[in-house]
Design a protein around this motif. Sequence first.
Motif, short mmCIF file in Angstrom:
data_model
loop_
_atom_site.label_atom_id
_atom_site.label_comp_id
_atom_site.label_asym_id
_atom_site.label_seq_id
_atom_site.Cartn_x
_atom_site.Cartn_y
_atom_site.Cartn_z
N UNK A 1 0.82 -1.21 0.00
CA UNK A 1 0.00 0.00 0.00
C UNK A 1 0.85 1.26 0.00
N UNK A 2 2.10 1.15 0.44
CA UNK A 2 2.96 2.33 0.48
C UNK A 2 3.16 2.92 -0.91
N UNK A 3 3.20 2.05 -1.93
CA UNK A 3 3.39 2.54 -3.28
C UNK A 3 2.17 3.31 -3.76
N UNK A 4 0.99 2.82 -3.36
CA UNK A 4 -0.24 3.52 -3.69
C UNK A 4 -0.28 4.87 -2.98
N UNK A 5 0.07 4.87 -1.72
CA UNK A 5 0.08 6.12 -0.95
C UNK A 5 1.07 7.12 -1.54
N UNK A 6 2.18 6.61 -2.05
CA UNK A 6 3.20 7.50 -2.61
C UNK A 6 2.67 8.27 -3.82
N UNK A 7 1.80 7.62 -4.60
CA UNK A 7 1.22 8.29 -5.76
C UNK A 7 0.16 9.31 -5.33
N UNK A 8 -0.60 8.94 -4.31
CA UNK A 8 -1.68 9.82 -3.85
C UNK A 8 -1.15 11.06 -3.13
N UNK A 9 0.06 10.95 -2.58
CA UNK A 9 0.65 12.09 -1.87
C UNK A 9 2.04 12.38 -2.45
N UNK A 10 2.08 12.83 -3.70
CA UNK A 10 3.37 12.97 -4.41
C UNK A 10 4.30 14.02 -3.83
N UNK A 11 3.75 14.98 -3.09
CA UNK A 11 4.60 16.04 -2.55
C UNK A 11 5.32 15.62 -1.28
N UNK A 12 4.97 14.46 -0.76
CA UNK A 12 5.59 13.99 0.47
C UNK A 12 6.99 13.47 0.18
N UNK A 13 7.93 13.81 1.03
CA UNK A 13 9.33 13.40 0.82
C UNK A 13 9.47 11.88 0.85
N UNK A 14 8.76 11.23 1.76
CA UNK A 14 8.84 9.77 1.86
C UNK A 14 8.24 9.11 0.62
N UNK B 1 8.28 10.25 -2.46
CA UNK B 1 9.28 10.33 -3.52
C UNK B 1 10.35 9.26 -3.35
N UNK B 2 10.76 9.03 -2.11
CA UNK B 2 11.78 8.02 -1.85
C UNK B 2 11.25 6.62 -2.14
N UNK B 3 9.98 6.40 -1.82
CA UNK B 3 9.37 5.08 -2.06
C UNK B 3 9.33 4.76 -3.55
N UNK B 4 8.86 5.71 -4.35
CA UNK B 4 8.76 5.48 -5.79
C UNK B 4 10.15 5.38 -6.44
N UNK B 5 11.09 6.14 -5.92
CA UNK B 5 12.45 6.06 -6.44
C UNK B 5 13.04 4.68 -6.19
N UNK B 6 12.79 4.14 -5.00
CA UNK B 6 13.28 2.80 -4.68
C UNK B 6 12.69 1.76 -5.63
N UNK B 7 11.39 1.87 -5.91
CA UNK B 7 10.73 0.92 -6.82
C UNK B 7 11.34 1.00 -8.21
N UNK B 8 11.54 2.21 -8.72
CA UNK B 8 12.10 2.38 -10.05
C UNK B 8 13.54 1.87 -10.13
#
Length: 233
Positions: free
Chosen positions: A60-73, A75-82
């Motif tokens: 769910x963290x990846x979903x949350x990362x998209x819903x709250x893109x301005x959050x620093x965490x 950005x780090x979550x999506x960067x890790x996935x990529x």
Amino acid sequence: MKNVRVTFTIPEGAKELRCGESYDFYIAPISEVGICVSNEDDEILFEDDNFFINPARSIASYQDAVEYPDDEESAATLKELKEMQATSSYKNTPPFLKSVIDKLPMSEEDFCLSLLEGATKEEGGVIEMELSMGDGDDEPLEATFEIELSDDEEFNPDKLDYLNFDCETLEAKGCANILNRAFCDGDSVLMNFIKYGDTFYGNIGDDDGFSCGCNVVDTEEVNCDSTAFPSAE
């Protein structure tokens, strides 16, 4: 390169989701487990009877990362996935699991559905869930993985990661309801695979019959011959 064997002793509270003869998913609670790591000469490299499964983040963290893109965490979550998807070792991820991960971000329930669909669509090469148990029916289950290290690399338990589900049980019917109960009833880890570094490894071992019982508290069966799963809405 060298291979080491990682064996987890699973506590009570484990669940199984059976998909006919195609695939058995093994879901364990996030809790303390036993872990033993040995090399090809059966020399113990690491052992801990109170090792805590600690996933880096839930699906769910990846979903949350998209819903709250301005959050620093986020950005780090999506960067890790990529970054994980860009590594050369990612190509060794089992094909159906890789195809599901590549769909991230998505909700945890959608991830569970896609995981099940992907496993049943796969023709050959699906890593079946294999578990071993002790001589007695009350002996704990073990889940074993064989991971690859470079010749000069020491095993580092901090590099272990898991597919983690942490979502509330939703009102659902049919197959979706079974998935919710199996995957999402509390903090859970899918033990068919572990991740070490940036590589996923499938469970290996002797299949002595997971449904025989041991400390398994809940076994669900679902007809996975069709990918037309009911909506959970």
